[in-house]
Design an enzyme around this catalytic site. Structure first.
Site, short mmCIF file in Angstrom:
data_model
loop_
_atom_site.label_atom_id
_atom_site.label_comp_id
_atom_site.label_asym_id
_atom_site.label_seq_id
_atom_site.Cartn_x
_atom_site.Cartn_y
_atom_site.Cartn_z
N CYS A 113 4.97 -1.80 -2.99
CA CYS A 113 5.85 -2.69 -2.03
C CYS A 113 6.21 -4.12 -2.63
O CYS A 113 7.31 -4.01 -3.19
CB CYS A 113 4.85 -3.13 -1.02
N HIS A 211 1.90 2.27 1.00
CA HIS A 211 0.31 2.02 0.79
C HIS A 211 -0.74 3.00 1.34
O HIS A 211 -0.44 4.04 0.98
CB HIS A 211 0.16 0.90 1.93
#
Length: 268
Positions: A113, A211
């Site tokens: 990310c 994630h």
């Protein structure tokens, strides 16, 4: 065998230095500021699997201003909010040449990310602030109001289906010779919601929005990073396992498969 931090030993891990000739040095990049949505689980997974394969993993937690380790075999970086990215930018650029040299030399890296974005060319936040990246990945990111959030399955040629949880408003576009980590089926998901790509891969450097954390649910991806690290340092990936370690690894993989099944079945 241990997951050992140069400063802190983790008592949950088993005995240390059983195979000192099989040391693997793992760097966790900016864990104080870039560790969101459980990304620390990626570090725990790599350390545990290395131990169960009979290696001697040593963990270096690198934060702003810390000395850089003498030897690096594998680097893991997590996600963070925009303010976390801004905090680390100066230090990241101070280490950029080192990171670029390690990437060029084939060191495996997994960036999640926020660090995925900063390993690219630039990230323009939703308020118009531009954060330059260090250019290891051919990618740029533009912040948008709409968030892409939810469980996600992507299809990767090398690692099979990768299952994770995306949560990002930045839309990332790949450039040059950088290829996607995988492809997604649905519009409104992945790197930018339009071209059905997710993540990025250049050499042995991987960026992704997954994630979850991603590695506990994706043993093939974790083992791919481990294999590259071991082959670079010792010429081959050569597990040395007793029956207990083999059984424990099988149990962990079974748990991972259950978690994959649950995540893949849930709606976004």
């Amino acid at each position: 065998m241990p997951a050992v931090n140069e400063a802190t030993r983790h008592p949950s891990d088993v005995e240390t230095n059983q195979h000192p000739d099989r040391r693997i040095d793992v760097v966790s990049l900016y864990p104080k500021d870039m560790n969101i949505y459980g990304d620390w689980g990626n570090v725990l997974t790599v350390m545990r699997r290395l131990s169960l394969y009979g290696y001697d993993p040593v963990l270096h937690e690198y934060n702003q201003g810390d000395p850089w380790p003498d030897h690096v075999d594998l680097i893991l970086g997590g996600g963070g909010q925009d303010n976390g990215q801004k905090k680390i930018t100066d230090d990241l650029f101070a280490r950029a040449d080192t990171l670029r040299a390690l990437a060029a030399d084939g060191v495996p890296m997994l960036m999640i990310c926020g660090l995925y974005q900063l390993f690219g060319e630039y990230f323009e936040t939703v308020d118009g602030t531009r954060l330059d990246g260090i250019g290891i990945l051919g990618a740029y990111t533009v912040g948008r109001e709409h968030r892409m959030i939810g469980n996600l399955v992507e299809h990767s040629e090398e690692f099979g289906d990768i299952i994770g949880y995306e949560n990002h408003s930045g839309q990332t576009f790949l450039t040059g010779g950088t290829k996607p980590l995988g492809r997604v089926d649905a519009d409104g998901t992945g790197n930018n919601g339009t071209d059905h790509t997710e993540g990025a891969r250049f050499g042995n450097v991987i960026g992704t929005y997954m994630h979850g954390s991603v590695l506990p649910k994706n043993p093939r991806l974790a083992d791919g990073l481990i294999r590259i690290a071991a082959e670079r340092r010792y010429g081959a990936f050569a597990p040395r396992q007793d029956d207990q370690q083999t059984a424990e690894l099988r149990r962990i993989d079974d748990c991972a498969q259950h978690a994959r099944d649950v995540a893949a079945s849930r709606p976004r």
